[in-house]
Design an enzyme around this catalytic site. Structure first.
Site, mmCIF file in Angstrom:
data_model
loop_
_atom_site.group_PDB
_atom_site.id
_atom_site.type_symbol
_atom_site.label_atom_id
_atom_site.label_comp_id
_atom_site.label_asym_id
_atom_site.label_seq_id
_atom_site.Cartn_x
_atom_site.Cartn_y
_atom_site.Cartn_z
ATOM 1 N N ASP A 49 0.861 -1.180 0.000
ATOM 2 C CA ASP A 49 0.000 0.000 0.000
ATOM 3 C C ASP A 49 0.897 1.229 0.000
ATOM 4 O O ASP A 49 1.975 1.221 0.593
ATOM 5 C CB ASP A 49 -0.930 0.021 1.222
ATOM 6 C CG ASP A 49 -2.110 0.947 0.971
ATOM 7 O OD1 ASP A 49 -2.862 0.704 0.005
ATOM 8 O OD2 ASP A 49 -2.275 1.924 1.724
ATOM 9 N N PHE B 38 3.388 6.308 -13.237
ATOM 10 C CA PHE B 38 1.927 6.366 -13.205
ATOM 11 C C PHE B 38 1.497 7.372 -12.139
ATOM 12 O O PHE B 38 2.329 7.961 -11.442
ATOM 13 C CB PHE B 38 1.329 4.981 -12.930
ATOM 14 C CG PHE B 38 1.564 4.470 -11.529
ATOM 15 C CD1 PHE B 38 2.768 3.890 -11.178
ATOM 16 C CD2 PHE B 38 0.586 4.591 -10.552
ATOM 17 C CE1 PHE B 38 2.996 3.421 -9.887
ATOM 18 C CE2 PHE B 38 0.794 4.124 -9.255
ATOM 19 C CZ PHE B 38 2.005 3.537 -8.931
ATOM 20 N N GLY B 39 0.187 7.543 -12.012
ATOM 21 C CA GLY B 39 -0.394 8.371 -10.941
ATOM 22 C C GLY B 39 0.226 9.761 -10.895
ATOM 23 O O GLY B 39 0.223 10.496 -11.879
ATOM 24 N N TYR B 40 0.769 10.121 -9.734
ATOM 25 C CA TYR B 40 1.277 11.473 -9.514
ATOM 26 C C TYR B 40 2.698 11.682 -10.045
ATOM 27 O O TYR B 40 3.279 12.755 -9.862
ATOM 28 C CB TYR B 40 1.247 11.785 -8.012
ATOM 29 C CG TYR B 40 -0.148 11.747 -7.399
ATOM 30 C CD1 TYR B 40 -0.990 12.844 -7.454
ATOM 31 C CD2 TYR B 40 -0.612 10.585 -6.780
ATOM 32 C CE1 TYR B 40 -2.261 12.803 -6.906
ATOM 33 C CE2 TYR B 40 -1.890 10.535 -6.219
ATOM 34 C CZ TYR B 40 -2.700 11.644 -6.286
ATOM 35 O OH TYR B 40 -3.964 11.597 -5.752
ATOM 36 N N ASP B 41 3.290 10.688 -10.673
ATOM 37 C CA ASP B 41 4.696 10.788 -11.098
ATOM 38 C C ASP B 41 5.012 11.997 -11.993
ATOM 39 O O ASP B 41 6.100 12.565 -11.878
ATOM 40 C CB ASP B 41 5.151 9.491 -11.784
ATOM 41 C CG ASP B 41 5.295 8.347 -10.786
ATOM 42 O OD1 ASP B 41 5.355 8.624 -9.570
ATOM 43 O OD2 ASP B 41 5.342 7.178 -11.215
HETATM 44 P P1 IMP Z 1 -3.123 1.960 -3.321
HETATM 45 O O1 IMP Z 1 -1.822 1.663 -2.652
HETATM 46 O O2 IMP Z 1 -3.467 0.986 -4.365
HETATM 47 O O3 IMP Z 1 -4.211 2.259 -2.350
HETATM 48 O O4 IMP Z 1 -2.962 3.311 -4.137
HETATM 49 C C1 IMP Z 1 -1.827 4.037 -4.168
HETATM 50 C C2 IMP Z 1 -2.109 5.378 -4.848
HETATM 51 O O5 IMP Z 1 -1.093 6.287 -4.417
HETATM 52 C C3 IMP Z 1 -1.981 5.274 -6.359
HETATM 53 O O6 IMP Z 1 -3.215 5.078 -6.978
HETATM 54 C C4 IMP Z 1 -1.411 6.648 -6.712
HETATM 55 O O7 IMP Z 1 -2.441 7.603 -6.738
HETATM 56 C C5 IMP Z 1 -0.529 6.960 -5.490
HETATM 57 N N1 IMP Z 1 0.835 6.395 -5.702
HETATM 58 C C6 IMP Z 1 1.463 5.469 -4.916
HETATM 59 N N2 IMP Z 1 2.668 5.168 -5.412
HETATM 60 C C7 IMP Z 1 2.795 5.900 -6.523
HETATM 61 C C8 IMP Z 1 3.844 5.991 -7.479
HETATM 62 O O8 IMP Z 1 4.878 5.315 -7.421
HETATM 63 N N3 IMP Z 1 3.621 6.841 -8.490
HETATM 64 C C9 IMP Z 1 2.502 7.589 -8.595
HETATM 65 N N4 IMP Z 1 1.477 7.537 -7.753
HETATM 66 C C10 IMP Z 1 1.627 6.685 -6.703
#
Ligand code: IMP
Length: 188
Positions: free
Chosen positions: A58, A135-138
């Site tokens: 997580d 991905f995501g906030y990268d």
């Molecule tokens: P979960 O751990 O699946 O609940 O979600 C983690 C969330 O945190 C992701 O959907 C992203 O929004 C953010 N996140 C965690 N790690 C990363 C990363 O390495 N890159 C970009 N976003 C991240």
């Protein structure tokens, strides 16, 4: 998350990682990353192959100007997380753009002995998205000591230096220490 899987596979050389089916996974409602990671590993323990080790992960992004949000809510905080975060930070000064990624890993042996790894990556939120990897906030996260976003630094950089890579190294140290001190005690 295929991105997380690929990143962990690069950070844990020699491990063969497979994604489990998430069907039937209960709502993610832990108070901490650790609780959520442990819940994922325990779900795998209940539903997966009893002979395999289970790894739960997580992670999230904590932004100073937002009082540490989105944090453990990162995955479901907004439909379009990057524009939402940039919008929320518009009124916040440069100091508020400090941020950190956090990752917790929980690994369960076939006998349900628990091992843990933690990793953080500090940095700041860029004023606009740049780069195409990760991905995501990268695209808006600039790690401390860098000028480029993680999406510009790329997957190779991430597999060595991300919060997930750091958590994986921490987990490997824990497992090596356990191996040196003999077999883990069985747990119920
Ligand atoms: P979960 O751990 O699946 O609940 O979600 C983690 C969330 O945190 C992701 O959907 C992203 O929004 C953010 N996140 C965690 N790690 C990363 C990363 O390495 N890159 C970009 N976003 C991240």
């Amino acid at each position: 998350n295929e991105h997380k899987l690929a990143e962990l596979a690069r950070a844990l050389p020699g491990w063969r990682l497979e994604l489990l089916e998430a069907d039937g996974y209960p709502p993610e409602n832990g108070q901490t990353y650790y609780e959520n990671a442990r819940a994922k590993a325990r779900f795998g323990r209940r539903t997966g192959d009893p002979e395999l080790w289970m790894l739960g992960e997580d992670s999230g992004l904590e932004v100073d100007g937002l009082g540490g949000r989105p944090g453990i809510e990162s995955a479901r905080w907004a439909v379009e997380p990057v524009p939402a975060l940039l919008g929320a930070l518009r009124e916040v000064g440069r100091g508020g753009r400090g941020a950190r990624y956090v990752c917790e890993l929980v690994c369960l042996s076939p006998g349900s002995v628990e091992y843990r790894g933690t990793g953080t990556l500090s940095g700041r939120i860029a004023p606009e998205p740049r780069g195409s990897e990760g991905f995501g906030y990268d695209p808006i996260f600039v790690p401390e000591g860098e000028q480029r976003t993680i999406a510009e630094l790329g997957d190779g950089w991430k597999s060595q230096s991300s919060h997930r890579a750091r958590a994986a190294r921490d987990l490997l140290v824990t497992l090596a220490r356990q191996k040196r001190s003999g077999p883990a005690p069985p747990t119920k």
